[in-house]
Design an enzyme around this catalytic site. Structure first.
Site, PDB file in Angstrom:
ATOM      1  N   SER A  48       1.049  -3.077  -4.091  1.00  0.00           N
ATOM      2  CA  SER A  48       1.756  -2.725  -2.847  1.00  0.00           C
ATOM      3  C   SER A  48       1.127  -3.537  -1.751  1.00  0.00           C
ATOM      4  CB  SER A  48       1.700  -1.143  -2.602  1.00  0.00           C
ATOM      5  OG  SER A  48       0.501  -1.054  -2.106  1.00  0.00           O
ATOM      6  N   LYS A  49       1.906  -3.363  -0.606  1.00  0.00           N
ATOM      7  CA  LYS A  49       1.384  -3.985   0.877  1.00  0.00           C
ATOM      8  C   LYS A  49      -0.126  -3.819   1.058  1.00  0.00           C
ATOM      9  CE  LYS A  49       5.032  -5.178   3.590  1.00  0.00           C
ATOM     10  NZ  LYS A  49       4.799  -6.352   4.408  1.00  0.00           N
ATOM     11  N   ARG A  50      -0.329  -2.361   0.740  1.00  0.00           N
ATOM     12  CA  ARG A  50      -1.832  -2.025   1.016  1.00  0.00           C
ATOM     13  C   ARG A  50      -2.951  -3.051   0.078  1.00  0.00           C
ATOM     14  NH1 ARG A  50      -4.248   1.773  -2.041  1.00  0.00           N
ATOM     15  NH2 ARG A  50      -2.542   2.236  -3.222  1.00  0.00           N
ATOM     16  N   HIS A  51      -2.403  -3.404  -1.172  1.00  0.00           N
ATOM     17  CA  HIS A  51      -3.234  -4.088  -2.032  1.00  0.00           C
ATOM     18  C   HIS A  51      -3.418  -5.542  -1.630  1.00  0.00           C
ATOM     19  CE1 HIS A  51      -2.187  -1.120  -4.955  1.00  0.00           C
ATOM     20  NE2 HIS A  51      -3.466  -0.684  -4.842  1.00  0.00           N
ATOM     21  N   GLY A  52      -2.430  -6.024  -0.730  1.00  0.00           N
ATOM     22  CA  GLY A  52      -2.237  -7.447  -0.689  1.00  0.00           C
ATOM     23  C   GLY A  52      -1.051  -7.864  -1.035  1.00  0.00           C
TER      24      GLY A  52
END
Ligand code: GLU
Length: 476
Positions: A243-247
């Site tokens: 997800s966005k949070r992971h990159g």
């Protein structure tokens, strides 16, 4: 046989890192074999496809240097061709018209579910020898379905996953043209791959289920199916969906974060592919060494820390002519004019050991290109004291008398000054840093002052002295 690969994004968003990795693998495989890498824009979903997304994909590909060997192809410009192939298939009997209404299909589905069967098209309009088809209803626009082989298997010798086998009995008679005549996704892909002479389809493994259908259609057209390599997905560092949070960002966001395009490619190539324990590859090395034998069939994990590490390795060693344009881009993006300060090459050399990204480098180099707007509060409280003001004032007059403004001369002068005061270099260097850079971090002090130049250095030393005096006046 010339290897021809393609990257076929649907322009519904940015070029994200998963797509960029697929594009890279396709590019490398083609180049490795002296072949061609093509770009195809799969824009038939007109509601979700946008021109901005097309532009963003081109921008990302250009930034990464993944150039298509011919002009990109747009599916929306190929409707005549799709219609032509559909007509051929109808004539050859490999496709047929189906007049089932929505209601009929729904009823079929409900009945199958009630019988605990897998819902599927029951073939009621499929021509068979000796079979009587229902009478054609009036006013119904038919869809066109592919006449999938009824039995046997489709074997995909996947270059990454090994053999994948599907039973034809599991596959529906796929709709290839809707009632309004528009072709469907799987069909367009088949015609395009065929017309473009694609020899290797390299794509995400979310497409595995499409592959047997596509192979069957290709065979029905008398085409030789390409080879397939289904690349496993990328997971977040914690093993969950990326997800966005992971990159999971667009590649241009990585540019904004200060990544070099070559570092990005290097990081991406190692997401799933390995060559012994080698971590760093030039583009040429990637081309020479990339193969599918060493692409993992299990999902890769995105590791932001590693991405930073790779980027730092590149920043430290990349030829300056690669780094300069990117650094220039960052400075301008911060509203700075690179002409209003030292040569970018020199700043890069001074900064690159301590900066993992170009963004960090630009932030830490801001003071070379613009006036200070203030001091870091903590650093100033610690280093811009009354004692320091006295030191800075005395040092300014020493430096003002320097005949040559070079790192060597500055080194000797600052060291000599510290010694004459019986102080360690740090006691002198830190106040200078805060005075000239606004903060207590900068390259070695002699380099910093050399790069900043005589006029700016002396003006800032004086301003720092003023700042201290102003503060003490305010306090008294
Ligand atoms: N357009 C598809 C996607 O963006 C790729 C299809 C393919 O590579 O065959 O997922």
């Amino acid at each position: 046989m010339t290897v021809v690969t393609r990257f076929a994004p649907s322009p519904t968003g940015f070029l994200h890192i998963g797509g960029a990795r697929t594009a890279l693998f396709s590019y490398l495989y083609a180049k490795r074999h002296g072949g061609r890498f093509l770009l195809r824009i799969e824009d038939t979903d007109r509601e979700r496809s946008t021109q901005e997304a097309v532009d963003a994909i081109f921008e990302g590909m250009a930034w990464l240097g993944l150039k298509s060997d011919v002009e990109p192809i747009y599916q929306t410009q190929r409707f005549d061709r799709y219609r032509e192939v559909i007509a051929q298939m109808l004539a050859a009997g490999t496709a047929y018209r189906c007049y089932c209404s929505k209601e009929e299909l729904e009823q079929m589905r409900n009945e199958q579910i009630a019988r605990k069967e897998k819902p599927r098209y029951d073939g009621r309009w499929r021509p068979e020898p000796g079979k009587r088809l229902p009478p054609v209803p009036e006013g119904v626009q038919p869809v066109v379905r592919f006449r999938n082989p009824a039995d046997g298997q489709v074997v995909i010798p996947d270059l990454i996953k090994g053999e994948i086998v599907f039973d034809n009995a599991e596959l529906d008679d796929l709709i290839i043209a809707r009632a309004d005549g528009t072709p469907t996704y799987n069909f367009c892909v088949v015609v395009d791959d065929w017309d473009m002479g694609i020899t290797h389809v390299i794509r995400g493994d979310d497409h595995v289920n499409n592959t047997p259908r596509q192979i069957n259609i290709l065979k029905a057209l008398g085409a030789t199916p390409p080879q397939y390599a289904h690349v496993s997905m990328i997971l977040g560092a914690d093993g969950t969906k990326l997800s966005k949070r992971h990159g999971a960002l667009g590649v241009m966001e990585y540019r904004a974060m200060g990544f070099l395009p070559e570092a990005m490619l290097n990081y991406l190539v190692r997401l799933g592919w390995s060559h012994g324990d080698q971590e760093l590859f030039t583009r040429q090395e990637m081309i020479e060494k990339f193969d599918f034998d060493h692409v993992s069939a299990s999902p890769a994990r995105f590791d932001m820390e590693k991405a930073y590490w790779v980027n730092h390795q590149y920043l430290k060693t990349a030829p300056l002519d690669v780094v300069v344009p990117e650094f220039d881009w960052h400075l301008r993006r911060m509203g700075l004019d690179p002409a209003q300060g030292p040569r970018l090459e020199d700043v890069i050399l001074a900064q690159r050991e301590r900066c993992r990204t170009l963004l960090e480098m630009a932030e830490k180099s801001h003071f070379f290109y613009a006036d200070l707007t203030g001091y870091n509060e903590k650093d100033a409280a610690k280093h811009l004291t009354a004692d320091a003001a006295e030191l800075l004032e005395a040092l300014a007059s020493v430096l003002a008398g320097l005949p040559a403004w070079t790192a060597e001369a500055l080194h000797a002068a600052v060291n000599g000054f510290a010694e004459s005061r019986g102080l360690g270099l740090g006691k002198v260097a830190q106040p200078i840093r805060v005075a000239v850079a606004g903060m207590a971090v900068s390259p070695p002090i002699d380099q910093t002052l050399a790069l900043l130049g005589r006029t700016r250095t002396l003006a800032r030393l004086t301003a720092a002295v003023e700042h201290v005096h102003g503060k003490s006046r305010a306090n008294s």
